[in-house]
Design a protein around this motif. Structure first.
Motif, PDB file in Angstrom:
ATOM      1  N   GLU A 116       6.774  24.103   2.564  1.00 13.70           N
ATOM      2  CA  GLU A 116       8.029  24.405   1.949  1.00 13.70           C
ATOM      3  C   GLU A 116       9.024  23.336   1.904  1.00 13.70           C
ATOM      4  OE1 GLU A 116       8.156  29.262   2.641  1.00 13.70           O
ATOM      5  OE2 GLU A 116       9.080  27.813   4.143  1.00 13.70           O
ATOM      6  N   ALA A 117       9.019  22.560   2.979  1.00 12.20           N
ATOM      7  CA  ALA A 117       9.988  21.330   3.224  1.00 12.20           C
ATOM      8  C   ALA A 117       9.294  20.428   2.356  1.00 12.20           C
ATOM      9  CB  ALA A 117       9.990  20.797   4.701  1.00 12.20           C
ATOM     10  N   ILE A 118       8.110  20.095   2.422  1.00 10.34           N
ATOM     11  CA  ILE A 118       7.623  19.079   1.359  1.00 10.34           C
ATOM     12  C   ILE A 118       8.104  19.362  -0.126  1.00 10.34           C
ATOM     13  CG2 ILE A 118       5.586  17.970   0.420  1.00 10.34           C
ATOM     14  CD1 ILE A 118       6.024  16.881   3.231  1.00 10.34           C
ATOM     15  N   ALA A 119       7.752  20.642  -0.491  1.00 17.99           N
ATOM     16  CA  ALA A 119       8.270  20.938  -1.926  1.00 17.99           C
ATOM     17  C   ALA A 119       9.838  20.613  -1.984  1.00 17.99           C
ATOM     18  CB  ALA A 119       8.036  22.549  -2.109  1.00 17.99           C
ATOM     19  N   MET A 120      10.802  20.790  -1.173  1.00 12.81           N
ATOM     20  CA  MET A 120      12.076  20.694  -1.288  1.00 12.81           C
ATOM     21  C   MET A 120      12.314  19.107  -1.235  1.00 12.81           C
ATOM     22  SD  MET A 120      13.341  23.310   1.820  1.00 12.81           S
ATOM     23  CE  MET A 120      15.312  22.663   1.635  1.00 12.81           C
ATOM     24  N   LEU A 121      11.539  18.265  -0.575  1.00  9.77           N
ATOM     25  CA  LEU A 121      11.472  16.930  -0.453  1.00  9.77           C
ATOM     26  C   LEU A 121      11.129  16.474  -1.875  1.00  9.77           C
ATOM     27  CD1 LEU A 121      10.252  16.206   3.137  1.00  9.77           C
ATOM     28  CD2 LEU A 121      12.628  15.454   2.207  1.00  9.77           C
ATOM     29  N   GLU A 122       9.872  17.153  -2.563  1.00  7.30           N
ATOM     30  CA  GLU A 122       9.594  16.566  -3.409  1.00  7.30           C
ATOM     31  C   GLU A 122      10.435  16.851  -4.801  1.00  7.30           C
ATOM     32  OE1 GLU A 122       5.290  16.600  -6.118  1.00  7.30           O
ATOM     33  OE2 GLU A 122       5.671  17.942  -4.569  1.00  7.30           O
ATOM     34  N   GLN A 123      11.010  17.894  -4.686  1.00 13.47           N
ATOM     35  CA  GLN A 123      12.234  18.056  -5.706  1.00 13.47           C
ATOM     36  C   GLN A 123      13.530  16.954  -5.593  1.00 13.47           C
ATOM     37  OE1 GLN A 123      14.012  22.215  -5.347  1.00 13.47           O
ATOM     38  NE2 GLN A 123      14.643  22.070  -7.593  1.00 13.47           N
ATOM     39  N   ASP A 124      13.758  16.684  -4.415  1.00  8.41           N
ATOM     40  CA  ASP A 124      14.840  15.568  -4.146  1.00  8.41           C
ATOM     41  C   ASP A 124      14.326  14.414  -4.538  1.00  8.41           C
ATOM     42  OD1 ASP A 124      16.339  17.582  -3.486  1.00  8.41           O
ATOM     43  OD2 ASP A 124      16.222  17.268  -1.374  1.00  8.41           O
ATOM     44  N   GLY A 125      12.900  14.157  -4.690  1.00  5.65           N
ATOM     45  CA  GLY A 125      12.615  12.722  -5.423  1.00  5.65           C
ATOM     46  C   GLY A 125      11.871  11.763  -3.932  1.00  5.65           C
ATOM     47  N   PHE A 126      12.066  12.394  -2.925  1.00  8.22           N
ATOM     48  CA  PHE A 126      11.451  11.581  -1.758  1.00  8.22           C
ATOM     49  C   PHE A 126       9.965  11.276  -1.582  1.00  8.22           C
ATOM     50  CE2 PHE A 126      15.811  12.692  -0.625  1.00  8.22           C
ATOM     51  CZ  PHE A 126      16.182  11.459   0.061  1.00  8.22           C
ATOM     52  N   VAL A 127       9.315  12.675  -1.903  1.00 10.63           N
ATOM     53  CA  VAL A 127       7.975  12.492  -1.804  1.00 10.63           C
ATOM     54  C   VAL A 127       7.163  12.965  -3.164  1.00 10.63           C
ATOM     55  CG1 VAL A 127       8.043  12.801   0.600  1.00 10.63           C
ATOM     56  CG2 VAL A 127       7.723  14.773  -0.852  1.00 10.63           C
ATOM     57  N   LYS A 128       5.690  12.782  -3.250  1.00  8.12           N
ATOM     58  CA  LYS A 128       5.140  13.278  -4.405  1.00  8.12           C
ATOM     59  C   LYS A 128       3.719  13.690  -3.896  1.00  8.12           C
ATOM     60  CE  LYS A 128       3.332  11.831  -8.845  1.00  8.12           C
ATOM     61  NZ  LYS A 128       3.497  10.535  -9.906  1.00  8.12           N
ATOM     62  N   THR A 129       3.397  14.883  -4.249  1.00  4.95           N
ATOM     63  CA  THR A 129       1.876  15.178  -4.028  1.00  4.95           C
ATOM     64  C   THR A 129       0.863  14.845  -4.908  1.00  4.95           C
ATOM     65  OG1 THR A 129       2.949  17.281  -2.951  1.00  4.95           O
ATOM     66  CG2 THR A 129       0.814  17.491  -3.288  1.00  4.95           C
ATOM     67  N   VAL A 130       0.061  14.287  -4.505  1.00  3.81           N
ATOM     68  CA  VAL A 130      -0.955  13.439  -5.380  1.00  3.81           C
ATOM     69  C   VAL A 130      -2.191  14.080  -5.121  1.00  3.81           C
ATOM     70  CG1 VAL A 130      -2.096  11.545  -5.948  1.00  3.81           C
ATOM     71  CG2 VAL A 130       0.270  11.196  -4.949  1.00  3.81           C
ATOM     72  N   PRO A 131      -2.860  14.910  -6.197  1.00  4.59           N
ATOM     73  CA  PRO A 131      -4.118  15.777  -6.208  1.00  4.59           C
ATOM     74  C   PRO A 131      -5.028  14.825  -5.524  1.00  4.59           C
ATOM     75  CG  PRO A 131      -3.055  15.905  -8.419  1.00  4.59           C
ATOM     76  CD  PRO A 131      -2.150  15.006  -7.579  1.00  4.59           C
ATOM     77  N   ARG A 132      -5.737  15.258  -4.530  1.00  8.27           N
ATOM     78  CA  ARG A 132      -7.027  14.683  -3.650  1.00  8.27           C
ATOM     79  C   ARG A 132      -6.692  13.566  -2.906  1.00  8.27           C
ATOM     80  NH1 ARG A 132      -8.738  15.900  -8.842  1.00  8.27           N
ATOM     81  NH2 ARG A 132      -8.467  13.888  -9.307  1.00  8.27           N
ATOM     82  N   ARG A 133      -5.177  13.231  -2.919  1.00  7.13           N
ATOM     83  CA  ARG A 133      -4.701  12.060  -1.854  1.00  7.13           C
ATOM     84  C   ARG A 133      -3.838  12.479  -0.904  1.00  7.13           C
ATOM     85  NH1 ARG A 133      -3.089   6.854  -5.134  1.00  7.13           N
ATOM     86  NH2 ARG A 133      -3.341   6.201  -3.131  1.00  7.13           N
ATOM     87  N   GLY A 134      -2.900  13.247  -1.135  1.00 10.83           N
ATOM     88  CA  GLY A 134      -2.159  14.042  -0.269  1.00 10.83           C
ATOM     89  C   GLY A 134      -0.548  13.587  -0.643  1.00 10.83           C
ATOM     90  N   ILE A 135       0.203  13.363   0.453  1.00  8.54           N
ATOM     91  CA  ILE A 135       1.665  13.390   0.233  1.00  8.54           C
ATOM     92  C   ILE A 135       2.073  11.869   0.328  1.00  8.54           C
ATOM     93  CG2 ILE A 135       3.835  14.310   0.976  1.00  8.54           C
ATOM     94  CD1 ILE A 135       2.239  16.445   2.487  1.00  8.54           C
ATOM     95  N   MET A 136       2.611  11.452  -0.857  1.00 10.90           N
ATOM     96  CA  MET A 136       3.083  10.188  -0.950  1.00 10.90           C
ATOM     97  C   MET A 136       4.394   9.825  -0.766  1.00 10.90           C
ATOM     98  SD  MET A 136       1.744   6.956  -3.717  1.00 10.90           S
ATOM     99  CE  MET A 136       2.799   8.051  -5.053  1.00 10.90           C
ATOM    100  N   GLU A 192       0.823  -1.370  -0.219  1.00 13.41           N
ATOM    101  CA  GLU A 192      -0.017  -0.061   0.040  1.00 13.41           C
ATOM    102  C   GLU A 192       0.791   1.263  -0.113  1.00 13.41           C
ATOM    103  OE1 GLU A 192      -3.321  -0.169  -0.200  1.00 13.41           O
ATOM    104  OE2 GLU A 192      -3.028  -2.499  -0.518  1.00 13.41           O
ATOM    105  N   PRO A 193       0.447   2.381  -0.700  1.00 14.07           N
ATOM    106  CA  PRO A 193       1.127   3.714  -0.809  1.00 14.07           C
ATOM    107  C   PRO A 193       1.342   4.018   0.858  1.00 14.07           C
ATOM    108  CG  PRO A 193      -0.637   3.862  -2.231  1.00 14.07           C
ATOM    109  CD  PRO A 193      -1.110   2.504  -1.330  1.00 14.07           C
ATOM    110  N   VAL A 194       2.518   4.780   1.038  1.00 19.08           N
ATOM    111  CA  VAL A 194       2.800   5.356   2.313  1.00 19.08           C
ATOM    112  C   VAL A 194       2.554   6.654   2.356  1.00 19.08           C
ATOM    113  CG1 VAL A 194       4.424   5.674   4.161  1.00 19.08           C
ATOM    114  CG2 VAL A 194       4.476   3.507   3.046  1.00 19.08           C
TER     115      VAL A 194
END
Length: 231
Positions: A61-81, A39-41
């Motif tokens: 802002e931290a999530i945006a940095m983590l997304e740029q680094d490839g650790f997380v991805k913001t998924v519309p209507r689902r959240g931060i994966m 399951e997605p985390v």
């Protein structure tokens, strides 16, 4: 979806900046076992804000940095994966780790102190033919991960440490996922001890080869059986 239970430390108000939030979240993510379930985390922005004791702005802002680094991805209507890699990407990462760890082994034979090399045996002192790793998989898995991180650390190469940190989340996850498989566990302990023996003998070429071949064995296993690991 599996909501993550991550070990993070509350940030003091005077240090509530996006970089502090980024460091805390990245450290927490690197400690997670994101491959223990198919399951997605997911991460919750509000919960992270409360756990860290900061407003949601530095979290975003931290999530945006983590997304740029490839650790997380913001998924519309689902959240931060938290991002997981494909099987082919994991195999490529494990091969890269094999190259880095074999260089660590080479450096250890030329620079490490004898007592520090010998101390590597402590990771496996509780396992033997009378106490097999396959009968204590969770305990052995922790020893396995700690051993491989210790090899990198013992190289005393900041560059190797930094490079492997970027791979650690994924390579560690698949080490944990495969170590319970009997065909992997049976060979793991003898191979670890063989690496240590070569390091103790200061046999640079042999230590490098054994470290590399051991991790390439994991890559080959994931390539052959990756689709079965969640079944």
């Amino acid at each position: 979806m599996a909501e993550a239970d991550i070990a993070i430390v509350r940030i003091a108000p005077e240090s509530s900046f996006k970089n502090k939030a980024y460091d805390a979240l990245k450290e927490a993510i690197l400690k997670m076992d994101i491959y223990s379930t198919p399951e997605p985390v997911m991460l919750d922005e509000r919960a992270l804000s409360e756990r860290l004791g900061v407003s949601r702005t530095p979290i975003r802002e931290a999530i945006a940095m983590l997304e740029q680094d490839g650790f997380v991805k913001t998924v519309p209507r689902r959240g931060i994966m938290v991002v997981r890699r494909t099987k082919s990407e994991i195999v490529d990462m494990i091969r890269a780790w094999a190259a880095l760890e074999s260089m660590a082994a080479r450096l250890i034979t030329t620079t490490a102190r004898k007592k520090d090399i010998t101390a590597l045996r402590d990771f496996f002192k509780d396992f033997s033919k009378d106490r097999l790793p396959e009968d204590h998989v969770e305990e052995y898995s922790r020893a396995n991960i700690a051993f491989h991180q210790a090899l990198i650390s013992l190289s005393e190469s900041p560059v190797l440490v930094d490079l492997t940190n970027d791979l650690l989340l994924h390579v560690r996850g698949y080490r944990q996922l495969t170590i319970g498989r009997k065909d992997r566990t049976a060979t793991s302990l003898p191979e670890h001890l063989g690496i240590i023996e070569a390091l103790e003998a200061r046999d640079t070429e042999l230590a490098e080869k054994r470290a590399r071949d051991h991790t390439l064995g994991l890559a080959a296993y994931v390539e052959a059986h990756g689709q079965e690991l969640f079944t």
